[in-house]
Design a protein around this motif. Structure first.
Motif, PDB file in Angstrom:
ATOM      1  N   SER A 123       0.848  -1.195   0.000  1.00 45.22           N
ATOM      2  CA  SER A 123       0.000   0.000   0.000  1.00 45.22           C
ATOM      3  C   SER A 123       0.877   1.236   0.000  1.00 45.22           C
ATOM      4  CB  SER A 123      -0.889   0.026   1.242  1.00 45.22           C
ATOM      5  OG  SER A 123      -1.799  -1.036   1.227  1.00 45.22           O
ATOM      6  N   GLY A 124       0.389   2.288  -0.623  1.00 45.70           N
ATOM      7  CA  GLY A 124       1.131   3.538  -0.625  1.00 45.70           C
ATOM      8  C   GLY A 124       0.937   4.330  -1.897  1.00 45.70           C
ATOM      9  N   SER A 125       1.688   5.412  -1.996  1.00 49.39           N
ATOM     10  CA  SER A 125       1.632   6.301  -3.155  1.00 49.39           C
ATOM     11  C   SER A 125       2.731   5.922  -4.149  1.00 49.39           C
ATOM     12  CB  SER A 125       1.825   7.751  -2.719  1.00 49.39           C
ATOM     13  OG  SER A 125       0.769   8.157  -1.888  1.00 49.39           O
ATOM     14  N   TYR A 126       2.380   5.976  -5.415  1.00 51.59           N
ATOM     15  CA  TYR A 126       3.300   5.678  -6.505  1.00 51.59           C
ATOM     16  C   TYR A 126       3.089   6.727  -7.580  1.00 51.59           C
ATOM     17  CZ  TYR A 126       3.829   1.153  -4.248  1.00 51.59           C
ATOM     18  OH  TYR A 126       4.086   0.161  -3.345  1.00 51.59           O
ATOM     19  N   ILE A 127       4.025   6.812  -8.510  1.00 48.30           N
ATOM     20  CA  ILE A 127       3.837   7.679  -9.663  1.00 48.30           C
ATOM     21  C   ILE A 127       3.991   6.841 -10.932  1.00 48.30           C
ATOM     22  CG2 ILE A 127       4.544   9.804  -8.520  1.00 48.30           C
ATOM     23  CD1 ILE A 127       7.254   9.556  -9.918  1.00 48.30           C
ATOM     24  N   TYR A 128       3.334   7.270 -11.970  1.00 49.32           N
ATOM     25  CA  TYR A 128       3.550   6.643 -13.276  1.00 49.32           C
ATOM     26  C   TYR A 128       3.901   7.743 -14.262  1.00 49.32           C
ATOM     27  CZ  TYR A 128      -1.484   7.656 -14.000  1.00 49.32           C
ATOM     28  OH  TYR A 128      -2.713   8.250 -14.096  1.00 49.32           O
ATOM     29  N   ALA A 137       4.784  13.089 -19.210  1.00 53.13           N
ATOM     30  CA  ALA A 137       3.784  13.422 -18.195  1.00 53.13           C
ATOM     31  C   ALA A 137       3.895  12.436 -17.051  1.00 53.13           C
ATOM     32  CB  ALA A 137       2.379  13.395 -18.787  1.00 53.13           C
ATOM     33  N   THR A 138       3.565  12.913 -15.857  1.00 53.54           N
ATOM     34  CA  THR A 138       3.622  12.101 -14.658  1.00 53.54           C
ATOM     35  C   THR A 138       2.323  12.285 -13.879  1.00 53.54           C
ATOM     36  OG1 THR A 138       6.008  12.413 -14.543  1.00 53.54           O
ATOM     37  CG2 THR A 138       4.938  11.620 -12.557  1.00 53.54           C
ATOM     38  N   ARG A 139       1.795  11.191 -13.331  1.00 51.33           N
ATOM     39  CA  ARG A 139       0.595  11.225 -12.495  1.00 51.33           C
ATOM     40  C   ARG A 139       0.849  10.384 -11.248  1.00 51.33           C
ATOM     41  NH1 ARG A 139      -0.215  14.532 -15.795  1.00 51.33           N
ATOM     42  NH2 ARG A 139      -1.754  14.588 -17.446  1.00 51.33           N
ATOM     43  N   LYS A 140       0.046  10.630 -10.237  1.00 54.13           N
ATOM     44  CA  LYS A 140       0.178   9.911  -8.963  1.00 54.13           C
ATOM     45  C   LYS A 140      -0.944   8.897  -8.831  1.00 54.13           C
ATOM     46  CE  LYS A 140       0.502  10.921  -4.018  1.00 54.13           C
ATOM     47  NZ  LYS A 140       0.455  12.017  -3.026  1.00 54.13           N
ATOM     48  N   LEU A 141      -0.622   7.713  -8.304  1.00 50.50           N
ATOM     49  CA  LEU A 141      -1.660   6.719  -8.002  1.00 50.50           C
ATOM     50  C   LEU A 141      -1.454   6.203  -6.583  1.00 50.50           C
ATOM     51  CD1 LEU A 141      -0.326   3.615  -8.242  1.00 50.50           C
ATOM     52  CD2 LEU A 141      -0.534   4.127 -10.660  1.00 50.50           C
ATOM     53  N   ILE A 142      -2.539   5.729  -5.995  1.00 48.84           N
ATOM     54  CA  ILE A 142      -2.512   5.275  -4.604  1.00 48.84           C
ATOM     55  C   ILE A 142      -3.061   3.852  -4.523  1.00 48.84           C
ATOM     56  CG2 ILE A 142      -3.346   5.689  -2.256  1.00 48.84           C
ATOM     57  CD1 ILE A 142      -3.618   8.676  -3.096  1.00 48.84           C
TER      58      ILE A 142
END
Length: 145
Positions: A123-128, A137-142
């Motif tokens: 579990s946690g925050s990641y970026i793609y 481009a970069t976005r965050k996913l949880i």
């Protein structure tokens, strides 16, 4: 006339047996969408129903926010390419370490959607991040488990 269609019939040795030219008109009424094919030689007409709607080519590169977010165990990531490009789409942890390569290949223009399964990660925050042509481009996913 929207375009001219040439129909060539050959035998097994590729010898031309017959050749006809047709003029094609695309009608705009909906439903049904139809195409009229008119034989140039004797003015015969045939109505052809369209089987599928052609998707338009995107006008710009884009990387959409994944959905759902937060997620468990899987999410969808969508992106668009206005022209054929080499695409890399990679998921990283918050320390910048590579977690998963989702795409690393040449793709034709179009809209794409890829599933990301978070099995094996905590579990946690990641970026793609997506790189295609000169676009980045970069976005965050949880991930919530």
């Amino acid at each position: 006339r929207d375009f001219k269609l040439r129909c060539i019939v050959t035998d097994g040795s590729n010898t031309i047996k017959t050749s006809n030219e047709f003029y094609v008109d695309i009608l705009s009424e909906y439903p049904p969408q139809q195409t009229i094919v008119q034989d140039n030689s004797n003015e015969q007409k045939a109505v052809l129903a369209k089987e599928a709607v052609v998707e338009s080519i995107p006008q710009e590169y884009s990387l959409k926010q994944n959905y759902p977010n937060p997620f468990n165990p899987a999410t969808k990531i969508s992106y668009s390419l206005p022209k054929a490009s080499h695409v890399t789409l990679i998921v990283y942890d918050m320390l910048g370490r590579e977690v998963k390569v989702l795409v690393n290949e040449n793709k034709p223009s179009g809209n794409y959607e890829i599933d990301f399964h978070a099995s094996g990660i905590t579990s946690g925050s990641y970026i793609y991040r997506m790189i295609a042509g000169n676009y980045q481009a970069t976005r965050k996913l949880i991930v919530v488990k």
